[in-house]
Design an enzyme around this catalytic site. Sequence first.
Site, PDB file in Angstrom:
ATOM      1  N   LEU A 194       2.154  -0.195  -3.228  1.00 27.81           N
ATOM      2  CA  LEU A 194       0.825   0.637  -3.465  1.00 27.81           C
ATOM      3  C   LEU A 194       0.602   1.878  -3.680  1.00 27.81           C
ATOM      4  N   GLU A 195       1.394   3.109  -2.977  1.00 28.57           N
ATOM      5  CA  GLU A 195       0.781   4.732  -3.583  1.00 28.57           C
ATOM      6  C   GLU A 195       1.294   4.323  -4.408  1.00 28.57           C
ATOM      7  N   HIS A 214     -21.650  11.515  15.703  1.00 29.65           N
ATOM      8  CA  HIS A 214     -22.147  11.012  13.835  1.00 29.65           C
ATOM      9  C   HIS A 214     -22.685  12.492  13.529  1.00 29.65           C
ATOM     10  N   LYS A 220       2.429  12.385  -2.015  1.00 28.04           N
ATOM     11  CA  LYS A 220       0.668  12.416  -1.257  1.00 28.04           C
ATOM     12  C   LYS A 220       0.127  13.713  -2.063  1.00 28.04           C
ATOM     13  N   MET A 262      10.396   2.484   9.615  1.00 23.21           N
ATOM     14  CA  MET A 262      11.524   3.961   8.331  1.00 23.21           C
ATOM     15  C   MET A 262       9.913   4.680   8.192  1.00 23.21           C
ATOM     16  N   LEU A 322      16.669  21.792   3.118  1.00 22.96           N
ATOM     17  CA  LEU A 322      16.742  20.832   3.297  1.00 22.96           C
ATOM     18  C   LEU A 322      15.528  19.381   3.501  1.00 22.96           C
ATOM     19  N   GLY A 348      19.467   9.316   7.501  1.00 23.64           N
ATOM     20  CA  GLY A 348      18.778   8.672   6.887  1.00 23.64           C
ATOM     21  C   GLY A 348      18.746   7.657   5.527  1.00 23.64           C
ATOM     22  N   SER A 349      18.116   7.649   4.683  1.00 26.67           N
ATOM     23  CA  SER A 349      18.419   6.232   3.994  1.00 26.67           C
ATOM     24  C   SER A 349      18.142   6.608   2.053  1.00 26.67           C
TER      25      SER A 349
HETATM   26  P1  FAD Z   1      16.024  11.165   5.060  1.00 29.32           P
HETATM   27  O1  FAD Z   1      14.165  12.266   5.640  1.00 29.32           O
HETATM   28  O2  FAD Z   1      16.460  10.565   5.182  1.00 29.32           O
HETATM   29  O3  FAD Z   1      17.474  12.401   5.711  1.00 29.32           O
HETATM   30  C1  FAD Z   1      18.126  11.930   5.924  1.00 29.32           C
HETATM   31  C2  FAD Z   1      19.308  13.288   5.359  1.00 29.32           C
HETATM   32  O4  FAD Z   1      20.765  13.537   5.159  1.00 29.32           O
HETATM   33  C3  FAD Z   1      18.548  13.528   3.787  1.00 29.32           C
HETATM   34  O5  FAD Z   1      18.597  14.752   3.174  1.00 29.32           O
HETATM   35  C4  FAD Z   1      20.339  13.581   2.993  1.00 29.32           C
HETATM   36  O6  FAD Z   1      20.851  14.500   2.150  1.00 29.32           O
HETATM   37  C5  FAD Z   1      21.441  14.166   4.480  1.00 29.32           C
HETATM   38  N1  FAD Z   1      22.426  13.636   4.002  1.00 29.32           N
HETATM   39  C6  FAD Z   1      22.934  12.541   4.090  1.00 29.32           C
HETATM   40  N2  FAD Z   1      24.578  11.971   4.293  1.00 29.32           N
HETATM   41  C7  FAD Z   1      24.739  13.013   4.489  1.00 29.32           C
HETATM   42  C8  FAD Z   1      25.985  13.883   4.654  1.00 29.32           C
HETATM   43  N3  FAD Z   1      27.662  12.799   5.137  1.00 29.32           N
HETATM   44  N4  FAD Z   1      26.716  15.446   5.056  1.00 29.32           N
HETATM   45  C9  FAD Z   1      24.918  15.791   4.891  1.00 29.32           C
HETATM   46  N5  FAD Z   1      24.284  14.908   4.774  1.00 29.32           N
HETATM   47  C10 FAD Z   1      23.755  14.007   4.379  1.00 29.32           C
HETATM   48  N6  FAD Z   1       7.781   7.717   5.560  1.00 29.32           N
HETATM   49  C11 FAD Z   1       5.831   8.868   7.008  1.00 29.32           C
HETATM   50  O7  FAD Z   1       6.433   8.459   7.387  1.00 29.32           O
HETATM   51  N7  FAD Z   1       5.138   9.194   5.974  1.00 29.32           N
HETATM   52  C12 FAD Z   1       5.575   8.916   4.539  1.00 29.32           C
HETATM   53  O8  FAD Z   1       3.945   9.304   4.047  1.00 29.32           O
HETATM   54  C13 FAD Z   1       6.157   8.242   3.863  1.00 29.32           C
HETATM   55  N8  FAD Z   1       5.830   7.976   2.261  1.00 29.32           N
HETATM   56  C14 FAD Z   1       7.560   8.127   2.144  1.00 29.32           C
HETATM   57  C15 FAD Z   1       7.326   8.428   0.656  1.00 29.32           C
HETATM   58  C16 FAD Z   1       8.357   8.199  -0.418  1.00 29.32           C
HETATM   59  C17 FAD Z   1       8.370   7.891  -1.856  1.00 29.32           C
HETATM   60  C18 FAD Z   1       9.468   7.033   0.884  1.00 29.32           C
HETATM   61  C19 FAD Z   1      10.594   7.699  -0.322  1.00 29.32           C
HETATM   62  C20 FAD Z   1       9.471   7.366   1.744  1.00 29.32           C
HETATM   63  C21 FAD Z   1       8.187   7.850   2.836  1.00 29.32           C
HETATM   64  N9  FAD Z   1       8.616   7.632   4.084  1.00 29.32           N
HETATM   65  C22 FAD Z   1       7.109   8.332   4.218  1.00 29.32           C
HETATM   66  C23 FAD Z   1       9.398   7.565   4.994  1.00 29.32           C
HETATM   67  C24 FAD Z   1      10.050   8.801   5.003  1.00 29.32           C
HETATM   68  O9  FAD Z   1      10.648   9.594   4.113  1.00 29.32           O
HETATM   69  C25 FAD Z   1      11.876   8.697   6.169  1.00 29.32           C
HETATM   70  O10 FAD Z   1      11.699   7.225   6.694  1.00 29.32           O
HETATM   71  C26 FAD Z   1      12.296  10.258   6.604  1.00 29.32           C
HETATM   72  O11 FAD Z   1      12.374  10.291   5.332  1.00 29.32           O
HETATM   73  C27 FAD Z   1      13.200   9.524   7.772  1.00 29.32           C
HETATM   74  O12 FAD Z   1      14.018  10.625   7.995  1.00 29.32           O
HETATM   75  P2  FAD Z   1      15.456  10.956   8.344  1.00 29.32           P
HETATM   76  O13 FAD Z   1      15.396  12.018   8.763  1.00 29.32           O
HETATM   77  O14 FAD Z   1      16.039   9.229   9.028  1.00 29.32           O
HETATM   78  O15 FAD Z   1      15.935  10.046   6.407  1.00 29.32           O
HETATM   79  P1  NAD Z   2       8.543  -2.176   2.232  1.00 25.88           P
HETATM   80  O1  NAD Z   2       9.362  -2.731   2.849  1.00 25.88           O
HETATM   81  O2  NAD Z   2       7.192  -1.076   2.305  1.00 25.88           O
HETATM   82  O3  NAD Z   2       7.755  -3.314   0.647  1.00 25.88           O
HETATM   83  C1  NAD Z   2       8.969  -3.766   0.016  1.00 25.88           C
HETATM   84  C2  NAD Z   2       8.170  -4.794  -0.218  1.00 25.88           C
HETATM   85  O4  NAD Z   2       9.254  -5.328  -1.233  1.00 25.88           O
HETATM   86  C3  NAD Z   2       7.708  -5.908   0.766  1.00 25.88           C
HETATM   87  O5  NAD Z   2       6.332  -6.240   0.704  1.00 25.88           O
HETATM   88  C4  NAD Z   2       8.837  -7.005   0.461  1.00 25.88           C
HETATM   89  O6  NAD Z   2       8.139  -8.505   0.499  1.00 25.88           O
HETATM   90  C5  NAD Z   2       9.168  -6.632  -1.103  1.00 25.88           C
HETATM   91  N1  NAD Z   2       9.271  -7.434  -1.651  1.00 25.88           N
HETATM   92  C6  NAD Z   2      11.245  -7.291  -1.536  1.00 25.88           C
HETATM   93  N2  NAD Z   2      11.966  -8.290  -2.373  1.00 25.88           N
HETATM   94  C7  NAD Z   2      11.407  -8.719  -4.001  1.00 25.88           C
HETATM   95  C8  NAD Z   2      11.317  -8.731  -4.635  1.00 25.88           C
HETATM   96  N3  NAD Z   2      12.939 -10.213  -5.003  1.00 25.88           N
HETATM   97  N4  NAD Z   2      10.365  -9.411  -5.448  1.00 25.88           N
HETATM   98  C9  NAD Z   2       9.369  -9.195  -5.224  1.00 25.88           C
HETATM   99  N5  NAD Z   2       9.208  -8.406  -4.485  1.00 25.88           N
HETATM  100  C10 NAD Z   2      10.467  -8.142  -2.716  1.00 25.88           C
HETATM  101  O7  NAD Z   2       9.274  -0.962   1.359  1.00 25.88           O
HETATM  102  P2  NAD Z   2       8.756   0.684   0.899  1.00 25.88           P
HETATM  103  O8  NAD Z   2       7.136   0.067   0.614  1.00 25.88           O
HETATM  104  O9  NAD Z   2      10.241  -0.094  -0.588  1.00 25.88           O
HETATM  105  O10 NAD Z   2       9.133   1.056   1.495  1.00 25.88           O
HETATM  106  C11 NAD Z   2      10.616   1.701   2.242  1.00 25.88           C
HETATM  107  C12 NAD Z   2      10.209   2.623   3.181  1.00 25.88           C
HETATM  108  O11 NAD Z   2      10.176   3.856   3.148  1.00 25.88           O
HETATM  109  C13 NAD Z   2       9.600   1.439   4.050  1.00 25.88           C
HETATM  110  O12 NAD Z   2      10.184   1.197   5.245  1.00 25.88           O
HETATM  111  C14 NAD Z   2       8.684   2.955   4.671  1.00 25.88           C
HETATM  112  O13 NAD Z   2       8.161   2.190   5.986  1.00 25.88           O
HETATM  113  C15 NAD Z   2       8.536   3.795   4.324  1.00 25.88           C
HETATM  114  N6  NAD Z   2       7.514   4.370   3.090  1.00 25.88           N
HETATM  115  C16 NAD Z   2       6.415   5.138   4.170  1.00 25.88           C
HETATM  116  C17 NAD Z   2       5.684   5.122   3.708  1.00 25.88           C
HETATM  117  C18 NAD Z   2       4.004   6.049   4.634  1.00 25.88           C
HETATM  118  O14 NAD Z   2       4.476   5.397   6.166  1.00 25.88           O
HETATM  119  N7  NAD Z   2       3.264   5.735   4.264  1.00 25.88           N
HETATM  120  C19 NAD Z   2       5.325   5.502   2.708  1.00 25.88           C
HETATM  121  C20 NAD Z   2       6.605   4.695   1.487  1.00 25.88           C
HETATM  122  C21 NAD Z   2       7.600   4.628   2.029  1.00 25.88           C
END
Ligand code: FAD
Ligand code: NAD
Length: 466
Positions: A186-187, A444, A50, A318, A37, A144-145
Amino acid sequence: MKYDIIVIGSGPGGYIAAIRASQLGKKVAIIEKYSTLGGTCTNVGCIPSKALLDSSHHYYDAVNHFDTHGITIDAPKVDFEKMVARKANIVETTTGGIKYLMDKNNVDVFEGLGSFIDATHVKIAKNDGSEETIEGTNIIIATGSKPSTLPFISLDKERIITSTEALTLKEIPKHLIVIGGGVIGLELGSVYKRLGADVTVVEYAPKITPTMDADVSKELQKVLKKQGIKFATSHGVNAVERNGNEVIVKATDKKGRAIEFTGDYCLVAVGRKPYTEGLGLENAGVKLNERNQVEINNHLQTNISNIYAIGDVVEGAMLAHKAEEEGVVVAEYLAGQKPHIDYNLIPGVVYTWPEVAAVGKTEDELKNAGVDYKAGKFSMRALGRSRASGDIDGFVKVLADKATDEILGVHIVGARAADLIMEAAVAMEYRASAEDLARICHGHPTYSEAIKEAAKAAWDGKPLNA
Ligand code: FAD
Ligand code: NAD
């Protein structure tokens, strides 16, 4: 089996919706296609990234900063396998914790792909080939995505990879080329730079983190450049090729010149797309919008009145915490309450070092909306706390309404910005003025004094320590 609420997807949106609905007396089922989950966030997103950011930060400090603190050690080495295993353990503990919470809250968990048969019935296709159908008065889509890519890129998931593979590499890249200077780029770019890789970020827009405040993007690029990350902004990638262990990224710069980058790994981090594959939305008649997100109204309700959608699969940021808030809101709404989310107050954080965090409007957004505002800025290097730790990069910027002094946006680059930003969010929730923040006594020496000083700078233009 009949439920009050079926949640499809167990990410932060889905599992929090399930807990809140259960707390409010609903009989709830949650369906997850994977065996663990927690969704993207817990398995391949927030938590593992992280974990690696923290581990790589310790290493970077040991190599670069211990000496200035008077600590002499033999050259530290990275045991990458152990680092990745630690990350996997943290994920395992966290997903186990979510399973515990489902049990504690009497939420029935179904493992398998959920798909609509009609607006009230969901089929679960299990991994052993069997199927089960459950019925729900209300259904919450929380699927999700998935990572996006570019049409000309063929992700081999070995050397041309997404964030998912970047979290489980077997080796530290020699040269990681990152396409996309957004949050993921960047991360994860920071993780591998700190561990010794060359990292080049190729970004289409003229600045990194294009949606953040321009000052923040500029400062962040400056400090990451100091750490050794190379940036190619205003570069449009048009091809990614693999030649043995080499990856060649071809781009065009803003003058139209062809530029090539050669590395051994390419991380494609150009955003994420909503995930609805296999969900059978057509069987329930649920509509998507033009961006392929599930279309919703202000109550997160789809065009089918008993079906709701939350998190990355709908419009908006997202972010895990946005998905969680939406999960709570739908559960409470279905329990007859009148919940509300202020989308303006959802903080955004980038976990580089220094961290970046923001809430509310950027200067560009205020300018474009014609709002008369004032800005107060305070540099981290002027803080005693920053000098003590050595984290002197960054600033706090407070934007306030010129006429009323109400805080409209706060932008931070600096140590622990991720945690600091919540002071600003609380202040804005209660519609505080810059003067309010400036007059609150801050401990402080703390990094939070920069918020007080920037607020004072916005209010009367006279920070005390600058
Ligand atoms: P998800 O977390 O994507 O969960 C959806 C779930 O639905 C999945 O487990 C999937 O398997 C399941 N599912 C899909 N279709 C079906 C189906 N038909 N039947 C059953 N199950 C299904 N966000 C932050 O706020 N802070 C961060 O530090 C951060 N870091 C990130 C780092 C990375 C590398 C990535 C990729 C994302 C990060 N995000 C971060 C973004 C964050 O992960 C998402 O915004 C968040 O997980 C979205 O939550 P959600 O519940 O909408 O969907
Ligand atoms: P993002 O939208 O943050 O960044 C994508 C970047 O790719 C943008 O700067 C965009 O201009 C660039 N880009 C797009 N097309 C391009 C091209 N053809 N050539 C070069 N650059 C291009 O998306 P991400 O970094 O993939 O993250 C996806 C989602 O996950 C984000 O929406 C973010 O909110 C979430 N996320 C959040 C965290 C956090 O909260 N710390 C960490 C990781 C991911």
